[in-house]
Design a protein around this motif. Sequence first.
Motif, mmCIF file in Angstrom:
data_model
loop_
_atom_site.group_PDB
_atom_site.id
_atom_site.type_symbol
_atom_site.label_atom_id
_atom_site.label_comp_id
_atom_site.label_asym_id
_atom_site.label_seq_id
_atom_site.Cartn_x
_atom_site.Cartn_y
_atom_site.Cartn_z
ATOM 1 N N ASP A 27 -26.342 106.251 -0.891
ATOM 2 C CA ASP A 27 -26.711 107.643 -1.192
ATOM 3 C C ASP A 27 -27.820 107.691 -2.240
ATOM 4 O O ASP A 27 -28.770 108.480 -2.125
ATOM 5 N N THR A 28 -27.719 106.858 -3.260
ATOM 6 C CA THR A 28 -28.725 106.823 -4.322
ATOM 7 C C THR A 28 -30.090 106.437 -3.764
ATOM 8 O O THR A 28 -31.099 107.079 -4.063
ATOM 9 N N TRP A 29 -30.132 105.378 -2.952
ATOM 10 C CA TRP A 29 -31.400 104.956 -2.350
ATOM 11 C C TRP A 29 -31.915 106.018 -1.377
ATOM 12 O O TRP A 29 -33.112 106.273 -1.304
ATOM 13 N N GLY A 30 -31.014 106.635 -0.612
ATOM 14 C CA GLY A 30 -31.414 107.666 0.336
ATOM 15 C C GLY A 30 -32.042 108.868 -0.347
ATOM 16 O O GLY A 30 -32.983 109.472 0.177
ATOM 17 N N GLU A 31 -31.548 109.229 -1.517
ATOM 18 C CA GLU A 31 -32.123 110.343 -2.276
ATOM 19 C C GLU A 31 -33.560 110.062 -2.684
ATOM 20 O O GLU A 31 -34.346 110.982 -2.902
ATOM 21 N N ASP A 32 -33.906 108.780 -2.792
ATOM 22 C CA ASP A 32 -35.275 108.389 -3.144
ATOM 23 C C ASP A 32 -36.149 108.180 -1.911
ATOM 24 O O ASP A 32 -37.254 107.634 -2.015
ATOM 25 N N GLY A 33 -35.634 108.554 -0.733
ATOM 26 C CA GLY A 33 -36.447 108.488 0.473
ATOM 27 C C GLY A 33 -36.313 107.214 1.286
ATOM 28 O O GLY A 33 -37.037 107.031 2.264
ATOM 29 N N TRP A 34 -35.395 106.334 0.922
ATOM 30 C CA TRP A 34 -35.211 105.082 1.650
ATOM 31 C C TRP A 34 -34.295 105.299 2.843
ATOM 32 O O TRP A 34 -33.289 105.988 2.749
ATOM 33 N N GLU A 35 -34.636 104.670 3.961
ATOM 34 C CA GLU A 35 -33.855 104.733 5.195
ATOM 35 C C GLU A 35 -33.210 103.374 5.446
ATOM 36 O O GLU A 35 -33.877 102.326 5.364
ATOM 37 N N LEU A 36 -31.921 103.385 5.745
ATOM 38 C CA LEU A 36 -31.204 102.152 6.036
ATOM 39 C C LEU A 36 -31.644 101.615 7.388
ATOM 40 O O LEU A 36 -31.651 102.331 8.382
ATOM 41 N N VAL A 37 -32.013 100.325 7.419
ATOM 42 C CA VAL A 37 -32.427 99.671 8.655
ATOM 43 C C VAL A 37 -31.301 98.791 9.185
ATOM 44 O O VAL A 37 -30.972 98.835 10.367
ATOM 45 N N GLN A 38 -30.689 98.001 8.287
ATOM 46 C CA GLN A 38 -29.662 97.058 8.727
ATOM 47 C C GLN A 38 -28.819 96.620 7.535
ATOM 48 O O GLN A 38 -29.302 96.575 6.405
ATOM 49 N N VAL A 39 -27.566 96.261 7.817
ATOM 50 C CA VAL A 39 -26.683 95.669 6.814
ATOM 51 C C VAL A 39 -26.238 94.317 7.365
ATOM 52 O O VAL A 39 -25.823 94.216 8.519
ATOM 53 N N VAL A 40 -26.361 93.278 6.545
ATOM 54 C CA VAL A 40 -25.970 91.926 6.963
ATOM 55 C C VAL A 40 -25.035 91.329 5.916
ATOM 56 O O VAL A 40 -25.017 91.777 4.765
ATOM 57 N N PRO A 41 -24.260 90.312 6.294
ATOM 58 C CA PRO A 41 -23.394 89.651 5.306
ATOM 59 C C PRO A 41 -24.220 89.040 4.172
ATOM 60 O O PRO A 41 -25.310 88.520 4.396
ATOM 61 N N GLY A 42 -23.660 89.115 2.979
ATOM 62 C CA GLY A 42 -24.317 88.541 1.812
ATOM 63 C C GLY A 42 -23.895 87.098 1.579
ATOM 64 O O GLY A 42 -23.229 86.496 2.421
ATOM 65 N N PRO A 43 -24.229 86.572 0.416
ATOM 66 C CA PRO A 43 -23.934 85.173 0.116
ATOM 67 C C PRO A 43 -22.448 84.877 -0.115
ATOM 68 O O PRO A 43 -22.040 83.728 -0.094
ATOM 69 N N ASN A 44 -21.655 85.926 -0.342
ATOM 70 C CA ASN A 44 -20.212 85.718 -0.492
ATOM 71 C C ASN A 44 -19.476 86.806 0.289
ATOM 72 O O ASN A 44 -20.060 87.835 0.625
ATOM 73 N N PRO A 45 -18.202 86.613 0.584
ATOM 74 C CA PRO A 45 -17.477 87.560 1.444
ATOM 75 C C PRO A 45 -17.351 88.982 0.894
ATOM 76 O O PRO A 45 -17.154 89.913 1.653
ATOM 77 N N GLU A 46 -17.455 89.165 -0.411
ATOM 78 C CA GLU A 46 -17.303 90.490 -1.001
ATOM 79 C C GLU A 46 -18.614 91.264 -1.045
ATOM 80 O O GLU A 46 -18.653 92.369 -1.552
ATOM 81 N N GLN A 47 -19.688 90.677 -0.547
ATOM 82 C CA GLN A 47 -20.992 91.316 -0.707
ATOM 83 C C GLN A 47 -21.699 91.464 0.638
ATOM 84 O O GLN A 47 -21.617 90.603 1.500
ATOM 85 N N LEU A 48 -22.388 92.580 0.793
ATOM 86 C CA LEU A 48 -23.261 92.833 1.930
ATOM 87 C C LEU A 48 -24.668 93.034 1.385
ATOM 88 O O LEU A 48 -24.856 93.330 0.206
#
Length: 57
Positions: A27-48
């Motif tokens: 939501d914070t990034w979206g308020e600044d005009g950013w559009e979500l393109v993709q979400v992928v797994p991060g370096p550890n299981p608790e992070q995207l």
Amino acid sequence: MTTPATRRTFEYATVPLLTHATKAILDTWGEDGWELVQVVPGPNPEQLVAYLKRERA
């Protein structure tokens, strides 16, 4: 065919997402005009990792 005067350009960002605060972060990034393109797994299981873009002015 697009000409340089009409060609759209974008900037991109990669953002770590915490699973307990994903909506708030996006939501914070979206308020600044950013559009979500993709979400992928991060370096550890608790992070995207979110990939975002927005048009350059």
